[in-house]
Design a protein around this motif. Structure first.
Motif, mmCIF file in Angstrom:
data_model
loop_
_atom_site.group_PDB
_atom_site.id
_atom_site.type_symbol
_atom_site.label_atom_id
_atom_site.label_comp_id
_atom_site.label_asym_id
_atom_site.label_seq_id
_atom_site.Cartn_x
_atom_site.Cartn_y
_atom_site.Cartn_z
ATOM 1 N N VAL A 121 0.861 -1.180 0.000
ATOM 2 C CA VAL A 121 0.000 0.000 0.000
ATOM 3 C C VAL A 121 0.896 1.229 0.000
ATOM 4 O O VAL A 121 1.756 1.382 0.868
ATOM 5 C CB VAL A 121 -0.928 0.010 1.235
ATOM 6 C CG1 VAL A 121 -1.771 1.281 1.253
ATOM 7 C CG2 VAL A 121 -1.801 -1.232 1.256
ATOM 8 N N LEU A 122 0.697 2.102 -0.980
ATOM 9 C CA LEU A 122 1.473 3.332 -1.074
ATOM 10 C C LEU A 122 0.689 4.454 -0.410
ATOM 11 O O LEU A 122 -0.464 4.700 -0.744
ATOM 12 C CB LEU A 122 1.743 3.664 -2.542
ATOM 13 C CG LEU A 122 2.545 2.615 -3.301
ATOM 14 C CD1 LEU A 122 2.647 2.989 -4.770
ATOM 15 C CD2 LEU A 122 3.926 2.440 -2.699
ATOM 16 N N ARG A 123 1.299 5.116 0.517
ATOM 17 C CA ARG A 123 0.632 6.166 1.287
ATOM 18 C C ARG A 123 1.051 7.553 0.803
ATOM 19 O O ARG A 123 2.127 7.734 0.248
ATOM 20 C CB ARG A 123 0.980 6.022 2.756
ATOM 21 C CG ARG A 123 0.685 4.627 3.284
ATOM 22 C CD ARG A 123 -0.105 4.681 4.562
ATOM 23 N NE ARG A 123 -0.310 3.352 5.094
ATOM 24 C CZ ARG A 123 -1.437 2.691 4.951
ATOM 25 N NH1 ARG A 123 -2.429 3.213 4.283
ATOM 26 N NH2 ARG A 123 -1.588 1.487 5.467
ATOM 27 N N GLY A 124 0.205 8.523 1.042
ATOM 28 C CA GLY A 124 0.520 9.903 0.686
ATOM 29 C C GLY A 124 0.752 10.060 -0.805
ATOM 30 O O GLY A 124 -0.006 9.538 -1.621
ATOM 31 N N ALA A 125 1.817 10.763 -1.145
ATOM 32 C CA ALA A 125 2.135 11.040 -2.548
ATOM 33 C C ALA A 125 2.985 9.943 -3.183
ATOM 34 O O ALA A 125 3.433 10.095 -4.317
ATOM 35 C CB ALA A 125 2.840 12.375 -2.655
ATOM 36 N N ALA A 126 3.196 8.837 -2.483
ATOM 37 C CA ALA A 126 4.056 7.774 -3.012
ATOM 38 C C ALA A 126 3.560 7.250 -4.355
ATOM 39 O O ALA A 126 4.356 6.956 -5.250
ATOM 40 C CB ALA A 126 4.177 6.628 -2.012
ATOM 41 N N GLY A 127 2.253 7.146 -4.528
ATOM 42 C CA GLY A 127 1.703 6.685 -5.802
ATOM 43 C C GLY A 127 2.017 7.651 -6.930
ATOM 44 O O GLY A 127 2.310 7.226 -8.056
ATOM 45 N N ALA A 128 1.979 8.944 -6.641
ATOM 46 C CA ALA A 128 2.326 9.947 -7.654
ATOM 47 C C ALA A 128 3.789 9.828 -8.046
ATOM 48 O O ALA A 128 4.139 9.946 -9.223
ATOM 49 C CB ALA A 128 2.031 11.348 -7.133
ATOM 50 N N VAL A 129 4.648 9.563 -7.074
ATOM 51 C CA VAL A 129 6.074 9.391 -7.355
ATOM 52 C C VAL A 129 6.285 8.157 -8.226
ATOM 53 O O VAL A 129 6.921 8.224 -9.279
ATOM 54 C CB VAL A 129 6.891 9.280 -6.047
ATOM 55 C CG1 VAL A 129 8.351 8.993 -6.348
ATOM 56 C CG2 VAL A 129 6.747 10.534 -5.201
ATOM 57 N N VAL A 130 5.748 7.037 -7.798
ATOM 58 C CA VAL A 130 5.935 5.778 -8.545
ATOM 59 C C VAL A 130 5.308 5.883 -9.933
ATOM 60 O O VAL A 130 5.849 5.343 -10.904
ATOM 61 C CB VAL A 130 5.358 4.582 -7.758
ATOM 62 C CG1 VAL A 130 5.435 3.308 -8.571
ATOM 63 C CG2 VAL A 130 6.113 4.413 -6.442
ATOM 64 N N GLY A 131 4.212 6.586 -10.050
ATOM 65 C CA GLY A 131 3.565 6.748 -11.348
ATOM 66 C C GLY A 131 4.433 7.445 -12.375
ATOM 67 O O GLY A 131 4.234 7.280 -13.578
ATOM 68 N N LEU A 132 5.397 8.216 -11.921
ATOM 69 C CA LEU A 132 6.316 8.899 -12.833
ATOM 70 C C LEU A 132 7.528 8.043 -13.197
ATOM 71 O O LEU A 132 8.322 8.437 -14.049
ATOM 72 C CB LEU A 132 6.777 10.224 -12.210
ATOM 73 C CG LEU A 132 5.683 11.266 -12.015
ATOM 74 C CD1 LEU A 132 6.230 12.467 -11.247
ATOM 75 C CD2 LEU A 132 5.086 11.687 -13.339
ATOM 76 N N CYS A 133 7.663 6.895 -12.572
ATOM 77 C CA CYS A 133 8.810 6.010 -12.817
ATOM 78 C C CYS A 133 8.515 5.103 -14.008
ATOM 79 O O CYS A 133 8.173 3.934 -13.862
ATOM 80 C CB CYS A 133 9.118 5.177 -11.567
ATOM 81 S SG CYS A 133 9.633 6.174 -10.164
ATOM 82 N N ASP A 134 8.639 5.671 -15.198
ATOM 83 C CA ASP A 134 8.307 4.943 -16.417
ATOM 84 C C ASP A 134 9.528 4.597 -17.264
ATOM 85 O O ASP A 134 9.401 4.089 -18.374
ATOM 86 C CB ASP A 134 7.299 5.735 -17.251
ATOM 87 C CG ASP A 134 7.823 7.116 -17.629
ATOM 88 O OD1 ASP A 134 9.008 7.421 -17.377
ATOM 89 O OD2 ASP A 134 7.023 7.888 -18.187
ATOM 90 N N GLY A 135 10.723 4.895 -16.752
ATOM 91 C CA GLY A 135 11.943 4.593 -17.486
ATOM 92 C C GLY A 135 12.348 5.674 -18.475
ATOM 93 O O GLY A 135 13.431 5.602 -19.054
ATOM 94 N N THR A 136 11.505 6.680 -18.675
ATOM 95 C CA THR A 136 11.855 7.774 -19.587
ATOM 96 C C THR A 136 12.297 9.016 -18.825
ATOM 97 O O THR A 136 13.059 9.816 -19.349
ATOM 98 C CB THR A 136 10.678 8.151 -20.516
ATOM 99 O OG1 THR A 136 9.601 8.659 -19.736
ATOM 100 C CG2 THR A 136 10.210 6.948 -21.321
ATOM 101 N N ARG A 137 11.817 9.173 -17.597
ATOM 102 C CA ARG A 137 12.177 10.343 -16.789
ATOM 103 C C ARG A 137 13.345 10.009 -15.863
ATOM 104 O O ARG A 137 13.357 8.965 -15.231
ATOM 105 C CB ARG A 137 10.998 10.780 -15.921
ATOM 106 C CG ARG A 137 9.800 11.292 -16.664
ATOM 107 C CD ARG A 137 8.682 11.594 -15.647
ATOM 108 N NE ARG A 137 7.482 12.053 -16.264
ATOM 109 C CZ ARG A 137 6.488 11.247 -16.652
ATOM 110 N NH1 ARG A 137 6.553 9.942 -16.462
ATOM 111 N NH2 ARG A 137 5.413 11.757 -17.217
ATOM 112 N N SER A 138 14.260 10.951 -15.749
ATOM 113 C CA SER A 138 15.338 10.800 -14.783
ATOM 114 C C SER A 138 14.822 11.194 -13.400
ATOM 115 O O SER A 138 13.744 11.787 -13.275
ATOM 116 C CB SER A 138 16.519 11.695 -15.164
ATOM 117 O OG SER A 138 16.168 13.060 -15.012
#
Length: 89
Positions: free
Chosen positions: A37-54
């Motif tokens: 379970v991702l709490r707070g803004a953790a989901g927003a952070v992980v959602g940006l981890c797509d391999g294209t963004r540094s």
């Protein structure tokens, strides 16, 4: 943030999926044998981890979304912890 970590382009490891649970209104990481379970803004952070963004790009995006929060100091260690768990590559 070191130059190497700032240039890392994190992405979810194979077999790990980010999902939003509408019933609980929370983000989840679905792993082969468990759920995180991702709490707070953790989901927003992980959602940006797509391999294209540094990491630098992710921090910049989140700083725009959440002004006044310590994104630059909190996000890189969070991502590194997720890499150590084997959830990010």
């Amino acid at each position: 943030m070191t130059a190497t970590s700032a240039d890392w382009r994190p992405r979810l490891a194979p077999a790990i999926v980010l999902r939003h649970d509408r019933v609980r209104d929370t983000d989840l990481l679905l792993l082969p044998e468990r759920v995180v379970v991702l709490r707070g803004a953790a989901g927003a952070v992980v959602g940006l981890c797509d391999g294209t963004r540094s990491v630098r790009d992710i921090v910049g995006e989140l700083a725009g979304r959440f002004p006044g929060t310590p994104v630059a100091t909190d996000v890189p260690p969070f991502l590194e912890d997720m890499r150590e768990e084997g959830w990010l590559r």
